[in-house]
Every structure is written in structure tokens, then in C-alpha cells.
Scaffold this active site. Structure first.
Site, PDB file in Angstrom:
ATOM      1  N   ARG A   1       0.813  -1.223   0.000  1.00 17.39           N
ATOM      2  CA  ARG A   1       0.000   0.000   0.000  1.00 17.39           C
ATOM      3  C   ARG A   1       0.837   1.260   0.000  1.00 17.39           C
ATOM      4  NH1 ARG A   1      -2.904  -0.929   5.458  1.00 17.39           N
ATOM      5  NH2 ARG A   1      -0.754  -1.540   5.857  1.00 17.39           N
TER       6      ARG A   1
ATOM      7  N   GLN B   1       4.671  25.324  18.574  1.00 19.87           N
ATOM      8  CA  GLN B   1       4.322  25.956  17.307  1.00 19.87           C
ATOM      9  C   GLN B   1       4.818  25.087  16.158  1.00 19.87           C
ATOM     10  OE1 GLN B   1       5.250  30.211  17.140  1.00 19.87           O
ATOM     11  NE2 GLN B   1       6.142  29.919  15.127  1.00 19.87           N
ATOM     12  N   ASP B   2       3.985  24.914  15.132  1.00 16.70           N
ATOM     13  CA  ASP B   2       4.380  24.249  13.889  1.00 16.70           C
ATOM     14  C   ASP B   2       4.432  25.294  12.786  1.00 16.70           C
ATOM     15  OD1 ASP B   2       4.624  21.649  14.781  1.00 16.70           O
ATOM     16  OD2 ASP B   2       2.695  20.983  14.027  1.00 16.70           O
ATOM     17  N   ASN B   3       5.487  25.235  11.971  1.00 18.68           N
ATOM     18  CA  ASN B   3       5.641  26.144  10.840  1.00 18.68           C
ATOM     19  C   ASN B   3       5.816  25.321   9.574  1.00 18.68           C
ATOM     20  OD1 ASN B   3       5.737  28.437  12.568  1.00 18.68           O
ATOM     21  ND2 ASN B   3       7.867  27.992  12.980  1.00 18.68           N
TER      22      ASN B   3
ATOM     23  N   ARG C   1      16.839  30.002   2.594  1.00 16.93           N
ATOM     24  CA  ARG C   1      16.197  30.651   3.745  1.00 16.93           C
ATOM     25  C   ARG C   1      17.163  30.550   4.918  1.00 16.93           C
ATOM     26  NH1 ARG C   1      10.443  31.357   3.173  1.00 16.93           N
ATOM     27  NH2 ARG C   1       9.700  30.368   1.261  1.00 16.93           N
TER      28      ARG C   1
ATOM     29  N   HIS D   1      18.981  31.996  10.184  1.00 14.49           N
ATOM     30  CA  HIS D   1      18.199  32.774  11.143  1.00 14.49           C
ATOM     31  C   HIS D   1      18.207  32.136  12.533  1.00 14.49           C
ATOM     32  CE1 HIS D   1      15.771  33.812   7.314  1.00 14.49           C
ATOM     33  NE2 HIS D   1      16.737  34.697   7.478  1.00 14.49           N
TER      34      HIS D   1
ATOM     35  N   LYS E   1      14.255  23.538  17.376  1.00 12.21           N
ATOM     36  CA  LYS E   1      13.421  23.156  16.231  1.00 12.21           C
ATOM     37  C   LYS E   1      13.593  21.685  15.904  1.00 12.21           C
ATOM     38  CE  LYS E   1      13.907  27.643  13.936  1.00 12.21           C
ATOM     39  NZ  LYS E   1      14.445  28.316  12.746  1.00 12.21           N
TER      40      LYS E   1
ATOM     41  N   HIS F   1      19.844  28.632  11.831  1.00 15.92           N
ATOM     42  CA  HIS F   1      19.326  27.582  10.957  1.00 15.92           C
ATOM     43  C   HIS F   1      18.961  28.166   9.603  1.00 15.92           C
ATOM     44  CE1 HIS F   1      15.815  25.192   9.386  1.00 15.92           C
ATOM     45  NE2 HIS F   1      16.784  24.294   9.431  1.00 15.92           N
TER      46      HIS F   1
ATOM     47  N   TYR G   1       8.511  22.515  10.420  1.00 11.24           N
ATOM     48  CA  TYR G   1       9.333  22.422  11.623  1.00 11.24           C
ATOM     49  C   TYR G   1       8.546  22.855  12.847  1.00 11.24           C
ATOM     50  CZ  TYR G   1      10.408  27.328  10.431  1.00 11.24           C
ATOM     51  OH  TYR G   1      10.319  28.654  10.096  1.00 11.24           O
TER      52      TYR G   1
ATOM     53  N   ASP H   1      18.401  39.102   3.903  1.00  8.58           N
ATOM     54  CA  ASP H   1      19.364  38.041   4.185  1.00  8.58           C
ATOM     55  C   ASP H   1      20.737  38.336   3.588  1.00  8.58           C
ATOM     56  OD1 ASP H   1      17.542  36.645   5.697  1.00  8.58           O
ATOM     57  OD2 ASP H   1      16.964  35.286   4.074  1.00  8.58           O
TER      58      ASP H   1
END
Length: 177
Positions: free
Chosen positions: A23, A47-49, A59, A62, A72, A119, A132, A170
Site C-alpha cells: 500500500r 508551534q508548527d511552521n 532561507r 536565522h 526546532k 538555521h 518544523y 538576508d
């Protein structure tokens, strides 16, 4: 779940136990009890992002400062990224060192990043969806970052800098020193 501590103390690569049959597959992407046991400490995520990026998007790097620092747990739902963490803990023997790892929907690896790290990630596939969990809430005023191309970090990004898609803010981040 297999948890392997990296050269950066407290930073772990996690590999889930995957159950496959005709499956498809099944695995637990997160189980609080097993996760905390695997890394040897209690972490509560609040918190979920989720982010979606096109190929060449970088990205980061940070972090959140002070009382707003975040640990994280990073996963890739779709696509492939080069995930990078940099140890910014001044009292750490690995201060200024980094870890670079490929995370993808195929390898299903996750990275746990403790507080005190910068990160970032580079999208290697045509698109990537990254999710994350964070153990602290985001606060814009506590945002910080360091330059992705800092020579002292010597990060081997897997794409030519000319092909990067990067926010102007950035490009203007300070160097580590």
C-alpha cells in the site's frame, strides 16, 4: 526511531522506523515520549511552521535571541533541501561550526536543533515543503541572523551563488565575527 547526535552537542539527526508494504508506507513523524527519550531531555513544542520554496531558494541563516530562542525539529514533506545549522553558543567547544545534511521526502530524516543555533536551508529540488516544530513562539523583535556566505563558516552550499533566490534582508545580515 534512531537518533544520532552530531558533532554539535545537542543537535541530533533522527531517522524514523518505517513500515512499508504494497500500500505504501507508514511512520510516526513525531511521538513526544520517544522523541524526548531519544535525545535525552524534555522538549515541548508549541508551534508548527511550514514553508514552500522553489529551487534555489535559500532561507536563513536565522535564529531567535535571548528568552525567545527556539529549538526546532525540521522535516521535509515534499522535495529535497540542504539543511544547515550553525552553533552560536559562545561557551560551546563547537562555536562557529556547522552541520550540513540533506533532508528529503525520500530519506525521511529529521534534524533536532537545540536553542542557540542559527538555521537555514537551500531548496535542491524543483520545489520543497518544509515543516518544523518550535519549542518557543516566534517574536519578530528577537529575530537575528548571520550571512549564508560567511567565509569563516565555509559552508559548502550545493548551488552556485548566482542561482540563489535570496531576500535582500538576508544579503545584508552580519558576518559571524
Amino acid at each position: 526511531m534512531k537518533a544520532t547526535e552530531t558533532k554539535l552537542k545537542g543537535c541530533f539527526v533522527l531517522e524514523p522506523t518505517i513500515f512499508e508494504d504494497e500500500r505504501g508506507y507508514f511512520f510516526e513523524s513525531y511521538n513526544h515520549r520517544d522523541f524526548c527519550k531519544a535525545i535525552g531531555r524534555e522538549v515541548t513544542f508549541v508551534q508548527d511552521n511550514q514553508s514552500f520554496s522553489k529551487k534555489g531558494v535559500l532561507r536563513g541563516l536565522h535564529f531567535q535571541k535571548g528568552e525567545h530562542a527556539q529549538a526546532k525539529l525540521v522535516s521535509v514533506l515534499q522535495g529535497k533541501i540542504q539543511d544547515v545549522v550553525v552553533d552560536l553558543r559562545k561557551d560551546s567547544p563547537t562555536f562557529g561550526q556547522h552541520l550540513s545534511i540533506e533532508l528529503s521526502d525520500e530519506n525521511k530524516k529529521q534534524v533536532f536543533i537545540p536553542r542557540g543555533f542559527a538555521h537555514g536551508f537551500l531548496t535542491l529540488s524543483e520545489t520543497a515543503t518544509v515543516i518544523y516544530k518550535c519549542d518557543n513562539y516566534y517574536k519578530k523583535e528577537a529575530e537575528g541572523g548571520i550571512r549564508y556566505d560567511d567565509n569563516t563558516l565555509a559552508i559548502g552550499w550545493e548551488l552556485n551563488f548566482e542561482d540563489l533566490v535570496l531576500l535582500e534582508k538576508d544579503k545584508e545580515l552580519p558576518l559571524l565575527n
